[in-house]
Scaffold this motif. Structure first.
Motif, short mmCIF file in Angstrom:
data_model
loop_
_atom_site.label_atom_id
_atom_site.label_comp_id
_atom_site.label_asym_id
_atom_site.label_seq_id
_atom_site.Cartn_x
_atom_site.Cartn_y
_atom_site.Cartn_z
N GLU A 1 63.55 65.09 80.71
CA GLU A 1 62.99 65.31 82.03
C GLU A 1 62.19 64.86 82.28
OE1 GLU A 1 63.87 69.13 84.01
OE2 GLU A 1 65.68 69.47 82.78
N LYS A 2 61.75 64.01 83.26
CA LYS A 2 60.39 63.45 83.59
C LYS A 2 59.83 64.53 85.02
CE LYS A 2 57.58 59.59 84.72
NZ LYS A 2 57.62 58.51 85.85
N PHE B 1 55.28 61.22 74.93
CA PHE B 1 55.92 59.80 75.34
C PHE B 1 55.31 59.60 76.68
CE2 PHE B 1 59.64 57.25 75.85
CZ PHE B 1 59.48 56.69 74.46
N SER B 2 54.74 58.33 76.55
CA SER B 2 53.86 57.73 77.90
C SER B 2 54.86 57.02 78.76
CB SER B 2 52.64 56.97 77.44
OG SER B 2 53.32 55.48 76.89
N GLU B 3 54.36 56.79 80.05
CA GLU B 3 55.36 56.14 81.00
C GLU B 3 55.39 54.98 80.60
OE1 GLU B 3 57.07 55.70 84.66
OE2 GLU B 3 56.26 57.54 84.27
N ASP B 4 54.50 53.97 80.11
CA ASP B 4 54.58 52.71 79.39
C ASP B 4 55.77 52.71 78.60
OD1 ASP B 4 52.73 51.85 81.06
OD2 ASP B 4 51.20 52.00 79.60
N LYS B 5 55.78 53.41 77.45
CA LYS B 5 56.76 53.44 76.34
C LYS B 5 58.16 53.95 76.94
CE LYS B 5 54.06 54.85 72.38
NZ LYS B 5 54.00 55.86 71.08
N LEU B 6 58.23 54.75 77.94
CA LEU B 6 59.60 55.17 78.62
C LEU B 6 60.05 53.69 79.25
CD1 LEU B 6 61.63 56.84 79.50
CD2 LEU B 6 60.26 57.66 81.45
N THR C 1 63.76 57.84 66.91
CA THR C 1 63.68 56.49 67.18
C THR C 1 64.70 56.10 68.52
OG1 THR C 1 63.65 55.66 65.00
CG2 THR C 1 64.26 53.77 66.39
N ILE C 2 64.05 55.58 69.38
CA ILE C 2 64.95 55.59 70.85
C ILE C 2 65.03 53.94 70.97
CG2 ILE C 2 64.54 55.52 73.35
CD1 ILE C 2 62.76 58.09 72.53
N LEU C 3 66.38 53.83 70.96
CA LEU C 3 66.76 52.37 71.27
C LEU C 3 66.82 51.96 72.56
CD1 LEU C 3 69.79 52.40 68.64
CD2 LEU C 3 67.35 51.58 68.28
N ASN C 4 67.07 52.95 73.53
CA ASN C 4 67.24 52.54 74.89
C ASN C 4 67.03 53.88 75.81
OD1 ASN C 4 67.63 51.48 77.33
ND2 ASN C 4 69.55 50.13 76.58
N ALA C 5 66.95 53.67 77.13
CA ALA C 5 66.75 54.95 77.79
C ALA C 5 67.46 54.61 79.25
CB ALA C 5 65.17 55.31 77.73
N ASP C 6 67.66 55.54 79.68
CA ASP C 6 68.15 55.73 81.33
C ASP C 6 67.29 56.51 82.06
OD1 ASP C 6 69.80 57.88 80.75
OD2 ASP C 6 71.45 56.89 80.56
N GLU C 7 67.98 57.14 83.17
CA GLU C 7 67.06 58.05 84.01
C GLU C 7 67.13 59.43 83.46
OE1 GLU C 7 64.67 57.37 86.45
OE2 GLU C 7 65.26 55.20 85.58
N ASP C 8 68.06 59.64 82.79
CA ASP C 8 68.34 61.25 82.17
C ASP C 8 68.46 61.09 80.69
OD1 ASP C 8 68.95 62.09 84.89
OD2 ASP C 8 70.94 60.85 84.61
N TYR C 9 68.77 59.91 79.79
CA TYR C 9 69.03 60.26 78.47
C TYR C 9 68.05 59.12 77.79
CZ TYR C 9 72.99 63.06 79.27
OH TYR C 9 73.71 64.33 80.02
#
Length: 77
Positions: A11-12, A34-39, A60-68
């Motif tokens: 959640e942001k 986790f920063s806004e730039d990294k997101l 290790t985050i490969l991708n992100a969307d608005e929720d996950y």
């Protein structure tokens, strides 16, 4: 396509990114570093590393969307 077992919700709130429960130590309401730039990079598909502040496990985050966050490891059973 990434499998749902490899996702974890976040959640942001304002400029902060929270994880409701750590997938490793199960601590509740974790405020990440986790920063806004990294997101934004993660949303563009650029791999990012998130060190959980509660237990210092590495996600290790490969991708992100608005929720996950979509990861390279299985986080759900």
């Amino acid at each position: 396509m990434l499998n749902f077992e490899h996702s974890w919700p976040y959640e942001k709130m304002m400029d902060d990114i929270y994880i409701n429960e750590c997938p490793y130590c199960h601590t509740s309401n974790v405020l990440t570093t986790f920063s806004e730039d990294k997101l934004n990079n993660a949303k563009e598909g650029i791999k990012q590393l998130l060190v959980m502040p509660c237990c210092h496990s590495k996600l290790t985050i490969l991708n992100a969307d608005e929720d996950y966050f979509w990861t390279e490891e299985k986080l759900r059973s």
